[in-house]
Design an enzyme around this catalytic site. Sequence first.
Site, PDB file in Angstrom:
ATOM      1  N   GLU A   1      -1.923  -9.468  -0.918  1.00 34.90           N
ATOM      2  CA  GLU A   1      -3.371  -9.699  -0.827  1.00 34.90           C
ATOM      3  C   GLU A   1      -4.018  -9.758  -2.216  1.00 34.90           C
ATOM      4  OE1 GLU A   1      -4.884  -7.866   3.305  1.00 34.90           O
ATOM      5  OE2 GLU A   1      -3.551  -6.535   2.213  1.00 34.90           O
TER       6      GLU A   1
ATOM      7  N   ALA B   1       0.846  -1.196   0.000  1.00 36.64           N
ATOM      8  CA  ALA B   1       0.000   0.000   0.000  1.00 36.64           C
ATOM      9  C   ALA B   1       0.882   1.247   0.000  1.00 36.64           C
ATOM     10  CB  ALA B   1      -0.900  -0.009   1.232  1.00 36.64           C
TER      11      ALA B   1
END
Length: 716
Positions: free
Chosen positions: A119, A68
Amino acid sequence: MIYQSPTIQVELLEDNIAKLCFNAPGSVNKFDKETLDSLDAALDSIKQHKDIRALVLTSAKDAFIVGADITEFLGLFAQDDAVLLSWIEQANVVFNKLEDLPFPTISAIKGFALGGGCETVLATDFRVADTTARIGLPETKLGIIPGFGGTVRLPRIIGADNALEWITTGKDQRPEDALKIGALDAVVAPENLEAAAVQMLQDAVAGKLDWQARRNRKLSPLTLPKLEALMSFTTAKGMVFAVAGKHYPAPMAAVNVVEQAAKCGRSEALAIEHQAFIKLAKTDVAKALIGIFLNDQFVKGKAKKAGKLAKQVNSAAVLGAGIMGGGIAYQSASKGTPIVMKDIAQPALDLGLNEAAKLLTAQVQRGRSTPEKMAKVLNNITPALDYAPVSHADVVVEAVVEHPKIKAQVLAEVEQYVGADAIIASNTSTISINLLAKSMQKPERFCGMHFFNPVHKMPLVEVIRGEHSSEETIASVVAYASKMGKTPIVVNDCPGFFVNRVLFPYFAGFNGLLAEGADFAAIDKVMEKQFGWPMGPAYLLDVVGLDTGHHAQAVMAEGFPDRMGKSGVDAIDVMFDNKRLGQKNAKGFYQYSVDRRGKPKKDLDPVSYELLKNAFGELKHFEADDIIARTMIPMIIETVRCLEEGIIASPAEADMGLVYGLGFPPFRGGVFRYLDTLGIANFVALADKYAHLGGLYRVTDTMRDMAATNASYYQA
């Protein structure tokens, strides 16, 4: 082209296989808001395209997705719970959309696939990686847990035990290890990556691979018998608490989330993950650990910029062998810069070489190196008893005994032998760089380069700018420190520079407590268990050496007599005068022996208690809050003074200096993050209660002004 944005492109390959390529502007792919929105739109375009039979995810960069965009976190986490929940739910709608596509999907992974990148690949049906890949979920290192379904999908793919180890440690995994436990389906050479991924999809389309069964496993509760589940989660909680302790809540929260979600299908399990994520995102620990990550990036960014001004360092020299010289030589040689280790005595050279060999042997024994690599590093270290081999060095690090006259003599001497543009640095912890520069003919090529002991373990190097040090000199030493794998922080010259200047007020607070009858072991316990230091002040002084502490304390007293000057004998004097030097002679505040693994073991020693009792009287009890206040207030105020005086350039660099140089508890983020968390007004009010103890406890005028206006050192 099926879809195109600045971060993602989708095209159709042969056999109606779609290829979604992450390709953000800049050097890496990150999961920022723009990429997430693009992925959502790209998946909609893919769903609407009737001919697509399968999807492969790839990257145009050397890394798949590094994670992220952490620069967005602090602002995002400061939002209301409802806003944060909406963001994370919307993100998970995108990941679910990927997972629910009506055909088989695969991720072709090269380089890092971390955090949100990991993810992403967990949401596809298959995963193939090349030999450069590293995959993992490092979120707990930032004080949070995976929030894009990592705690839900990973246990269902590799089993609860393996998933808990990945998530709670936050370590990235090598492809061969990930393959063994089923996180990857294949590992191939980089040049075969995309072809292998396409072949696997073709097999899935042809019915040779059951992609629906794999997907169904991720959507369903964990298949874990009740007794096995109980044992698994109980064991995990015990192990996590032993490692993370009470100060780092994220790893334990991750175990609880996986346990609670074990009986749930995907949507309910994701809801459990979301709630835990939001709770952790609001903690001071998450703010501190994310702050450290951002500060580390800031400091490394400054070092990278310095590299553009720097002289090329192809060869180095260290003057003075022994433990410190050997450590510097090892660090330079192991990172690829050949180094000459010069001393006046053969036994010292032998000690330095043995130090390097010992560190390398340990790496070989742990499987982190090979005998061939060890030989190469040792061949990069040239021992010398004269200056001839030093004459070709681009950088010379003087690391002789901590004595101004001896250092000045060696510096003047080496300047006669090296090239006209060679850079010379002094590894000193306390001696003024401006003072040492007086012995140099060309002080502009001289600065300080303060390594911390043990060199191979401690990440910080203080680069000390003298009044004559040129920008090229500073930049070159910063670049050399970075090349050695260290985190360099530039500070201006003053007694103790930055790290030791703020450490000795902490020791002064400790000495003040002992002078009033406090128990040093009780202080250590409070500072370790409650405040979170890796070792308390008495233990730290024993490790540093009471002789070193005694000498440095005298330097600080001379440099700052109004605050650090002392009258009478203190506890450091008592130990030093009684030849209790700490670990180096097996007796200091504690007494030391060697355990079965050859590591120093400390025990209480009645002799040190008797000596302190004779000097200061009977033991008295102090409350934990009092101990923390009396030791930490002086350190905090002195750190602020260093910023206000321009000794250190920014709160970020100060906090990284404390975390990397002293082991300041990372979950508190450093002095300035800690001050912001406490509130400056609250800290000023607390310090005022102790102001009667002397100058070290008196806050600065700027701190009072900031307290009055509710200001902070970091902007959210």
